[in-house]
Scaffold this active site. Structure first.
Site, short mmCIF file in Angstrom:
data_model
loop_
_atom_site.label_atom_id
_atom_site.label_comp_id
_atom_site.label_asym_id
_atom_site.label_seq_id
_atom_site.Cartn_x
_atom_site.Cartn_y
_atom_site.Cartn_z
NE ARG A 103 -15.90 15.40 35.67
CZ ARG A 103 -15.84 16.66 35.28
NH1 ARG A 103 -16.68 17.10 34.35
NH2 ARG A 103 -14.97 17.50 35.77
CG ASP A 104 -10.14 9.27 36.86
OD1 ASP A 104 -10.26 8.41 35.98
OD2 ASP A 104 -9.03 9.64 37.31
CG LEU A 105 -16.11 6.13 40.15
CD1 LEU A 105 -17.45 5.41 40.14
CD2 LEU A 105 -15.59 6.30 41.56
CG ASN A 109 -8.85 7.34 41.95
OD1 ASN A 109 -7.67 7.56 42.23
ND2 ASN A 109 -9.42 7.90 40.90
#
Length: 334
Positions: A103-105, A109
């Site tokens: 959900r936060d690629l 990261n």
């Protein structure tokens, strides 16, 4: 963490839980130890300790910015080699049962490990929940989810304009599209403005140059409708084939071998498809592992290695115009 800050504690728990479930994988940062307990001396404080492997090479966004200014013989190949690691990490998440959504690629990261591999981290926003936005309450929940857990520059259209969509793993596919763009140009495709994102309007730099097959896959991942974005298995397959095709173009002596193997692979897939059709079972979506030399994540040399990897499976992709479109199917993969 103060005991009354429940959200921060939940984020920590999600991080630990996801890493424990994912276990040891070459493209996911490894959890070595963790503990959650009341602080020994401070009342009302929960102490969260997480020990992970040390990845000292920096993050993928910094790497992409540095790579942009280097003279690289085959930039597309360099980009695809790095992107293949990003895809393998997401494939591992999506192959869990049920699939795990990050959900936060984003490039920040992914961090570079000592062995040269790129590893996905920061699982505090991960979930296995599939959210069907059928009611007003569902839509409000999806809006809150987008604002709290997804960076604005990488937030997909379905988390900006929320109607009756399903929020699932296709959020991660949008993130991969943004990562591919960032690797190619050293910048994000969107600056976080809602209008540009919901209209899938991004800059199309003329330099450096990339193949039409590259742009086709990028556009498919950045499709407005999440249903038009390919599954991670298709993306892994495309990346492997694209790497092999680039090598074949640079090394014509390999071309004949590629064509022979393509024909043999088509035969096998055709027979498998026939058997599965008779059994009324769908084709498996688990991506085959993509093998690559150990030094693929280093900056490429001016000259390619003497022996290029000969693929075990390839297929050609279609070609299309480099045009950003919205509200329509842009998936070139059959």
């Amino acid at each position: 963490i103060p005991r009354d800050e429940k959200e921060a504690l939940e984020v920590a728990k999600r991080e630990i839980s996801a890493l424990e479930e994912l276990g040891s994988h070459s493209n996911v940062v490894q959890l070595l130890a963790s503990s959650i307990e009341h602080h020994a001396t401070k009342k009302g404080i929960i102490e969260v300790l997480v020990l992970m492997e040390w990845c000292r090479g920096g993050n993928m966004m910094d790497y992409a910015i540095r790579m942009k200014d280097l003279h690289i013989r085959n930039r597309e190949l360099a980009v695809l080699r790095i992107f293949s690691d990003a895809c393998r990490a997401v494939a591992h998440l999506h192959m869990q049962n049920p699939p795990l959504q990050h959900r936060d690629l984003k490039p920040e990261n992914y961090i570079l490990a000592a062995d040269g591999s790129w590893k996905l981290c920061d699982f505090g926003s991960s979930t296995k929940e599939v959210l069907k936005c059928e009611t007003r309450q569902d839509r409000l929940k999806a809006e809150d989810l987008g604002q709290r857990f997804t960076s604005a520059t990488l937030r997909p259209p379905e988390l900006w304009e929320i109607y009756d969509q399903t929020i699932d793993t296709k959020v991660d596919i949008w993130g991969l599209g943004c990562i591919l763009y960032a690797l190619a140009f050293g910048a994000m495709p969107f600056d976080g403005e809602k209008l540009a994102i919901v209209n899938v309007r991004f800059k199309e730099p003329s330099e450096p140059k990339y193949s039409l097959r590259f742009w086709e896959m990028l556009r498919s991942m950045l499709s407005f409708d999440p249903r038009d974005r390919p599954a991670i298995g298709k993306i892994c397959e495309w990346v492997a084939n694209a790497i092999h095709l680039v090598w074949a173009e640079e090394n014509p002596e390999i071309g004949a071998g590629l064509q022979d193997q393509q024909g043999a692979l088509a035969d096998v897939l055709s027979k498998q498809q026939a058997k599965l059709s008779q059994a009324a079972a769908p084709l498996p979506m688990n991506p085959a592992p993509i093998s690559q030399p150990d030094d693929w994540n280093a900056f490429p040399e001016e000259e390619p290695p003497e022996q290029a990897p000969i693929p075990s499976d390839t297929k050609s992709t279609g070609q299309g115009e480099i045009v950003a479109k919205s509200h329509g199917s842009m998936n070139p993969i059959g």
